[in-house]
Write a protein that holds these residues in place. Structure first.
Motif, PDB file in Angstrom:
ATOM      1  N   SER A   1      42.233  11.474  93.539  1.00 32.86           N
ATOM      2  CA  SER A   1      42.753  10.616  92.413  1.00 32.86           C
ATOM      3  C   SER A   1      42.157   9.049  92.916  1.00 32.86           C
ATOM      4  CB  SER A   1      44.078  10.104  92.191  1.00 32.86           C
ATOM      5  OG  SER A   1      44.885  11.728  91.510  1.00 32.86           O
ATOM      6  N   VAL A   2      42.276   8.933  94.238  1.00 31.98           N
ATOM      7  CA  VAL A   2      41.497   7.383  94.427  1.00 31.98           C
ATOM      8  C   VAL A   2      40.321   7.123  94.462  1.00 31.98           C
ATOM      9  CG1 VAL A   2      41.435   5.125  96.319  1.00 31.98           C
ATOM     10  CG2 VAL A   2      43.210   6.132  95.368  1.00 31.98           C
TER      11      VAL A   2
ATOM     12  N   ILE B   1      36.718  -0.087  98.733  1.00 28.19           N
ATOM     13  CA  ILE B   1      38.167   0.074  98.782  1.00 28.19           C
ATOM     14  C   ILE B   1      38.128  -0.898 100.200  1.00 28.19           C
ATOM     15  CG2 ILE B   1      39.869   0.959  99.838  1.00 28.19           C
ATOM     16  CD1 ILE B   1      39.634   1.789  96.682  1.00 28.19           C
ATOM     17  N   SER B   2      38.970  -1.645 100.113  1.00 27.57           N
ATOM     18  CA  SER B   2      39.671  -2.597 101.179  1.00 27.57           C
ATOM     19  C   SER B   2      39.962  -1.938 102.531  1.00 27.57           C
ATOM     20  CB  SER B   2      41.081  -3.795 100.718  1.00 27.57           C
ATOM     21  OG  SER B   2      41.731  -4.461 101.797  1.00 27.57           O
ATOM     22  N   SER B   3      39.654  -2.211 103.351  1.00 28.41           N
ATOM     23  CA  SER B   3      39.845  -1.611 105.325  1.00 28.41           C
ATOM     24  C   SER B   3      41.475  -1.992 104.873  1.00 28.41           C
ATOM     25  CB  SER B   3      39.237  -2.640 105.786  1.00 28.41           C
ATOM     26  OG  SER B   3      39.395  -3.906 105.857  1.00 28.41           O
ATOM     27  N   ASP B   4      42.110  -3.426 104.679  1.00 27.11           N
ATOM     28  CA  ASP B   4      43.435  -2.692 104.744  1.00 27.11           C
ATOM     29  C   ASP B   4      44.005  -2.112 104.126  1.00 27.11           C
ATOM     30  OD1 ASP B   4      43.270  -5.444 104.810  1.00 27.11           O
ATOM     31  OD2 ASP B   4      43.765  -6.345 103.477  1.00 27.11           O
ATOM     32  N   ILE B   5      44.299  -1.140 103.147  1.00 34.14           N
ATOM     33  CA  ILE B   5      44.302  -0.040 102.854  1.00 34.14           C
ATOM     34  C   ILE B   5      44.191   1.113 103.509  1.00 34.14           C
ATOM     35  CG2 ILE B   5      44.432   1.731 100.959  1.00 34.14           C
ATOM     36  CD1 ILE B   5      42.905  -0.325  98.513  1.00 34.14           C
ATOM     37  N   GLU B   6      44.896   1.972 104.015  1.00 32.41           N
ATOM     38  CA  GLU B   6      44.927   3.088 105.232  1.00 32.41           C
ATOM     39  C   GLU B   6      45.773   3.601 104.667  1.00 32.41           C
ATOM     40  OE1 GLU B   6      44.646   0.466 109.235  1.00 32.41           O
ATOM     41  OE2 GLU B   6      46.847   0.727 108.777  1.00 32.41           O
ATOM     42  N   VAL B   7      45.666   5.584 105.593  1.00 30.68           N
ATOM     43  CA  VAL B   7      46.363   6.515 105.256  1.00 30.68           C
ATOM     44  C   VAL B   7      46.154   7.561 106.216  1.00 30.68           C
ATOM     45  CG1 VAL B   7      45.266   6.419 102.991  1.00 30.68           C
ATOM     46  CG2 VAL B   7      43.514   7.879 104.441  1.00 30.68           C
TER      47      VAL B   7
ATOM     48  N   VAL C   1      51.647   9.010 101.920  1.00 29.42           N
ATOM     49  CA  VAL C   1      49.977   9.709 102.156  1.00 29.42           C
ATOM     50  C   VAL C   1      49.742   8.309 103.002  1.00 29.42           C
ATOM     51  CG1 VAL C   1      47.576   9.865 101.557  1.00 29.42           C
ATOM     52  CG2 VAL C   1      49.981  10.725 100.649  1.00 29.42           C
ATOM     53  N   GLY C   2      50.026   6.407 102.657  1.00 25.44           N
ATOM     54  CA  GLY C   2      49.351   6.085 103.634  1.00 25.44           C
ATOM     55  C   GLY C   2      50.240   4.813 103.208  1.00 25.44           C
ATOM     56  N   ASN C   3      49.578   3.452 103.846  1.00 26.42           N
ATOM     57  CA  ASN C   3      50.205   2.930 104.258  1.00 26.42           C
ATOM     58  C   ASN C   3      50.827   1.092 102.700  1.00 26.42           C
ATOM     59  OD1 ASN C   3      48.248   1.340 103.600  1.00 26.42           O
ATOM     60  ND2 ASN C   3      47.891   0.002 104.815  1.00 26.42           N
ATOM     61  N   GLN C   4      51.857   0.390 103.012  1.00 24.65           N
ATOM     62  CA  GLN C   4      51.574  -0.478 101.609  1.00 24.65           C
ATOM     63  C   GLN C   4      50.364  -0.979 100.907  1.00 24.65           C
ATOM     64  OE1 GLN C   4      55.088  -1.644 100.795  1.00 24.65           O
ATOM     65  NE2 GLN C   4      54.316  -1.577  99.552  1.00 24.65           N
ATOM     66  N   ALA C   5      49.701  -0.964 101.442  1.00 24.83           N
ATOM     67  CA  ALA C   5      48.697  -1.845 100.548  1.00 24.83           C
ATOM     68  C   ALA C   5      48.092  -0.523  99.914  1.00 24.83           C
ATOM     69  CB  ALA C   5      47.910  -2.362 101.800  1.00 24.83           C
TER      70      ALA C   5
ATOM     71  N   PHE D   1      48.181  12.318 114.394  1.00 29.61           N
ATOM     72  CA  PHE D   1      47.725  11.543 113.869  1.00 29.61           C
ATOM     73  C   PHE D   1      47.818   9.513 113.795  1.00 29.61           C
ATOM     74  CE2 PHE D   1      51.683  12.238 112.408  1.00 29.61           C
ATOM     75  CZ  PHE D   1      52.457  11.044 111.127  1.00 29.61           C
ATOM     76  N   PHE D   2      47.023   9.198 112.556  1.00 24.74           N
ATOM     77  CA  PHE D   2      47.453   7.815 113.142  1.00 24.74           C
ATOM     78  C   PHE D   2      46.791   7.312 111.570  1.00 24.74           C
ATOM     79  CE2 PHE D   2      43.855   9.092 114.789  1.00 24.74           C
ATOM     80  CZ  PHE D   2      42.441   8.837 114.075  1.00 24.74           C
ATOM     81  N   LEU D   3      47.692   6.115 110.805  1.00 25.92           N
ATOM     82  CA  LEU D   3      47.215   5.396 109.872  1.00 25.92           C
ATOM     83  C   LEU D   3      45.306   4.690 109.910  1.00 25.92           C
ATOM     84  CD1 LEU D   3      49.922   3.842 108.729  1.00 25.92           C
ATOM     85  CD2 LEU D   3      48.261   4.863 107.240  1.00 25.92           C
ATOM     86  N   THR D   4      45.007   4.881 109.153  1.00 24.92           N
ATOM     87  CA  THR D   4      43.281   4.689 109.486  1.00 24.92           C
ATOM     88  C   THR D   4      42.648   4.198 107.993  1.00 24.92           C
ATOM     89  OG1 THR D   4      40.418   5.041 109.979  1.00 24.92           O
ATOM     90  CG2 THR D   4      42.442   6.590 108.715  1.00 24.92           C
ATOM     91  N   PRO D   5      41.833   3.336 107.968  1.00 25.84           N
ATOM     92  CA  PRO D   5      40.685   3.101 106.342  1.00 25.84           C
ATOM     93  C   PRO D   5      40.222   3.708 105.604  1.00 25.84           C
ATOM     94  CG  PRO D   5      40.619   0.993 108.522  1.00 25.84           C
ATOM     95  CD  PRO D   5      41.119   2.658 108.834  1.00 25.84           C
ATOM     96  N   LEU D   6      39.994   3.799 104.819  1.00 25.80           N
ATOM     97  CA  LEU D   6      39.381   4.799 104.520  1.00 25.80           C
ATOM     98  C   LEU D   6      37.812   4.546 104.146  1.00 25.80           C
ATOM     99  CD1 LEU D   6      40.951   4.242 100.445  1.00 25.80           C
ATOM    100  CD2 LEU D   6      40.979   6.484 101.819  1.00 25.80           C
ATOM    101  N   ASP D   7      36.994   5.995 104.025  1.00 23.73           N
ATOM    102  CA  ASP D   7      35.749   5.875 104.509  1.00 23.73           C
ATOM    103  C   ASP D   7      35.010   5.146 103.426  1.00 23.73           C
ATOM    104  OD1 ASP D   7      33.221   6.853 104.373  1.00 23.73           O
ATOM    105  OD2 ASP D   7      33.510   8.637 105.196  1.00 23.73           O
ATOM    106  N   PRO D   8      34.676   3.632 104.372  1.00 22.25           N
ATOM    107  CA  PRO D   8      33.492   3.092 102.986  1.00 22.25           C
ATOM    108  C   PRO D   8      32.661   4.125 102.903  1.00 22.25           C
ATOM    109  CG  PRO D   8      33.650   2.995 105.802  1.00 22.25           C
ATOM    110  CD  PRO D   8      34.523   3.636 105.396  1.00 22.25           C
ATOM    111  N   ILE D   9      32.449   5.354 102.441  1.00 25.07           N
ATOM    112  CA  ILE D   9      31.090   5.313 102.723  1.00 25.07           C
ATOM    113  C   ILE D   9      31.912   6.635 100.903  1.00 25.07           C
ATOM    114  CG2 ILE D   9      29.627   7.355 101.862  1.00 25.07           C
ATOM    115  CD1 ILE D   9      28.940   6.713 105.273  1.00 25.07           C
ATOM    116  N   LEU D  10      32.748   7.430 100.817  1.00 23.35           N
ATOM    117  CA  LEU D  10      33.289   7.595  99.804  1.00 23.35           C
ATOM    118  C   LEU D  10      34.033   6.691  99.091  1.00 23.35           C
ATOM    119  CD1 LEU D  10      34.797  10.799 101.982  1.00 23.35           C
ATOM    120  CD2 LEU D  10      32.948  11.208 100.324  1.00 23.35           C
ATOM    121  N   PHE D  11      34.800   5.619  99.508  1.00 21.16           N
ATOM    122  CA  PHE D  11      35.821   5.282  99.117  1.00 21.16           C
ATOM    123  C   PHE D  11      35.258   3.767  99.012  1.00 21.16           C
ATOM    124  CE2 PHE D  11      37.857   8.712 100.354  1.00 21.16           C
ATOM    125  CZ  PHE D  11      39.133   8.778  99.125  1.00 21.16           C
ATOM    126  N   ARG D  12      33.542   4.127  97.944  1.00 20.49           N
ATOM    127  CA  ARG D  12      32.991   2.502  97.684  1.00 20.49           C
ATOM    128  C   ARG D  12      33.683   1.150  97.828  1.00 20.49           C
ATOM    129  NH1 ARG D  12      28.673   4.086  93.485  1.00 20.49           N
ATOM    130  NH2 ARG D  12      29.919   4.002  91.969  1.00 20.49           N
TER     131      ARG D  12
END
Length: 295
Positions: A182-183, A129-135, A205-209, A116-127
């Motif tokens: 919740s996000v 949201i910064s790409s710095d936020i990874e889960v 679940v995610g990174n520092q951001a 698995f890996f840390l990946t940015p949130l789906d930009p369509i679902l999570f409109r």
């Protein structure tokens, strides 16, 4: 403990941080404060019941504990897609969203395997949201599989019952999906909607951001039971961070409110389970104030 699980635990021992013995503003919860979680704990436990059971609100003790609940929608298949349900609690005057968890032997590979890996949130679902936020990619995929159905059910419940309150609950893998919900949900629901999230046995679940975003925007409580190893996975060395809001149930039975992110006190989960092999899988399902997770 199976040899496979034991090997996974040993392989990830370096992921936990060393304990620091401190009481830094850690406070015990009162009996009244603990009891306030009870309805939500039963809702989280009901997440393990089939979609047919929860839609009929006929799932034994978990349903009987909140007898006035009005189910609106349910889904999942308990296999490739975790069960979930949405409905309205007239006593609490809130929409409830609950996601199924999984047992420790099934979630441990997910949170300890390198696949698995840390990946940015789906930009369509999570409109927006910064790409710095990874889960965690696996958790993200699980949440995405039900996101739009859950949103539609919440919108229906809010409209039908005239409430502006949404409470999201979950245990284990269900807690991870719930935290992502919740996000997600506040990005799509009307301004003025209030949200609360209560998770049990939550893995990172995610990174520092991501943790910082949660702290700034969510009302989160995540409850950890005794020496449950799941909440200290995946490891911080891989870039994962827990948001604030931890409550740790100690061996004495005291519920300790642990401020900050990944509080290293020995009264909190990171300090109490300094190495993966110090954990006890049997603590993952509870009890949480006498309630064991499962249907």
């Amino acid at each position: 403990m199976t040899s496979i699980v034991a090997a996974l635990l040993a392989a990830t021992a370096v992921w936990a941080s060393p304990p620091i013995s401190t009481r830094q503003s850690i406070t015990p919860l009162t009996t009244s404060q603990i009891d306030q979680f009870t309805p939500y704990t039963y809702y989280a436990s009901a997440g393990y019941c089939t979609n047919t059971q929860t839609l009929a609100w006929d799932c034994g003790t978990n349903c009987d504990a909140n007898p006035k609940f009005k189910p609106v929608a349910s889904g999942g298949n308990g296999d490739s897609v975790q069960y979930w349900f949405v409905g309205y609690d007239p006593t609490l005057n809130t929409v409830i969203v609950s996601h199924q968890g999984t047992n420790p032997s099934e979630i441990l590979p997910l949170v300890t395997d390198a696949d698995f890996f840390l990946t940015p949130l789906d930009p369509i679902l999570f409109r927006g949201i910064s790409s710095d936020i990874e889960v965690h990619s696996g958790f993200g995929n699980s949440q995405a599989s039900t996101a739009t159905d859950v949103l539609a059910a919440v919108e229906s419940a809010m409209s039908t019952y005239g409430t502006t309150s949404v409470t999201m609950v979950g245990h284990s893998l269900g807690a991870a999906i719930t935290l992502l919900d919740s996000v997600y949900l506040p990005l799509w629901l009307p301004a003025g909607t209030t949200f609360k999230t209560i998770c049990y046995g939550l893995p990172r679940v995610g990174n520092q951001a991501f943790a910082d975003y949660v702290d700034a925007n969510l009302h989160l409580t995540h409850i950890n039971n005794e020496e449950d190893p799941i909440p200290i996975c995946p490891g911080m060395f891989m870039g994962f961070v827990h948001p604030a809001g931890e409550v740790h149930i100690e061996d004495s039975g005291e519920w300790a409110a642990c401020p900050g992110q990944d509080n290293p006190s020995t009264q909190c989960i990171v300090g109490d389970v300094p190495e993966i092999w110090d954990g006890d899988e049997s603590d993952h399902d509870g009890p949480y104030n006498g309630i064991l997770m499962g249907c």
